[in-house]
Design a protein around this motif. Structure first.
Motif, PDB file in Angstrom:
ATOM      1  N   ASN A  27       0.820  -1.212   0.000  1.00 18.87           N
ATOM      2  CA  ASN A  27       0.000   0.000   0.000  1.00 18.87           C
ATOM      3  C   ASN A  27       0.855   1.263   0.000  1.00 18.87           C
ATOM      4  O   ASN A  27       0.463   2.275  -0.588  1.00 18.87           O
ATOM      5  CB  ASN A  27      -0.973  -0.001   1.169  1.00 18.87           C
ATOM      6  N   ARG A  28       2.029   1.216   0.635  1.00 19.14           N
ATOM      7  CA  ARG A  28       2.934   2.366   0.577  1.00 19.14           C
ATOM      8  C   ARG A  28       3.480   2.554  -0.841  1.00 19.14           C
ATOM      9  O   ARG A  28       3.623   3.678  -1.311  1.00 19.14           O
ATOM     10  CB  ARG A  28       4.079   2.208   1.570  1.00 19.14           C
TER      11      ARG A  28
ATOM     12  N   ASP B 183       0.597   3.936  -3.092  1.00 22.85           N
ATOM     13  CA  ASP B 183      -0.143   5.033  -2.472  1.00 22.85           C
ATOM     14  C   ASP B 183      -0.587   6.079  -3.496  1.00 22.85           C
ATOM     15  O   ASP B 183      -1.646   6.686  -3.355  1.00 22.85           O
ATOM     16  CB  ASP B 183       0.714   5.689  -1.392  1.00 22.85           C
ATOM     17  N   HIS B 184       0.188   6.274  -4.557  1.00 22.82           N
ATOM     18  CA  HIS B 184      -0.141   7.280  -5.569  1.00 22.82           C
ATOM     19  C   HIS B 184      -1.437   6.958  -6.318  1.00 22.82           C
ATOM     20  O   HIS B 184      -2.043   7.819  -6.921  1.00 22.82           O
ATOM     21  CB  HIS B 184       1.005   7.410  -6.582  1.00 22.82           C
TER      22      HIS B 184
ATOM     23  N   LYS C 274      -4.188   6.093  -4.898  1.00 21.43           N
ATOM     24  CA  LYS C 274      -5.299   6.475  -4.009  1.00 21.43           C
ATOM     25  C   LYS C 274      -6.312   5.346  -3.830  1.00 21.43           C
ATOM     26  O   LYS C 274      -7.513   5.548  -3.800  1.00 21.43           O
ATOM     27  CB  LYS C 274      -6.010   7.738  -4.520  1.00 21.43           C
TER      28      LYS C 274
ATOM     29  N   THR D 222      -6.709   1.359  -1.671  1.00 20.02           N
ATOM     30  CA  THR D 222      -6.133   0.485  -0.653  1.00 20.02           C
ATOM     31  C   THR D 222      -6.270  -0.951  -1.097  1.00 20.02           C
ATOM     32  O   THR D 222      -7.350  -1.404  -1.446  1.00 20.02           O
ATOM     33  CB  THR D 222      -6.851   0.684   0.696  1.00 20.02           C
TER      34      THR D 222
END
Length: 100
Positions: free
Chosen positions: A86-87, A90-91, A93, A95
């Motif tokens: 998820n990190r 992250d771009h 948006k 999950t």
């Protein structure tokens, strides 16, 4: 020992510990809308590795281990694995979650 030498030793130990934890991270690859056969074939390209296979379309993460002979086994995805992916994504948006 002085405060400065203790601080240097602790900083060095933290640097070594953090760099070794990065080495243990699995390879992350993307396979959108892949079925089980396609995931297995793609995983065989990564001999002797642990993989996190991301499907952004269905928002899932699968974990595979491939041995040196190309045998693929599916493993349970940990919370740490999901957080790591998820990190990275992250771009987007969105999950991602562990596949069931």
């Amino acid at each position: 020992m002085t405060y400065n030498s203790i601080a240097r030793i602790l900083a060095g130990m933290a640097l070594v510990a953090s760099s070794s934890s990065f080495a243990a991270l699995p390879t992350t690859i993307e396979c959108n809308d892949c079925n089980d056969t396609q995931r297995g074939q793609l995983a065989k390209n990564y001999l002797d590795q642990t993989l996190l296979m991301v499907d952004v379309v269905s928002r899932t993460v699968n974990k595979f281990t491939v041995d040196k002979q190309g045998n693929v086994s599916q493993n349970q995805v940990s919370l740490g694995d999901v957080n790591h992916v998820n990190r990275i994504y992250d771009h987007r948006k969105t999950t991602l979650r562990a596949a069931k």
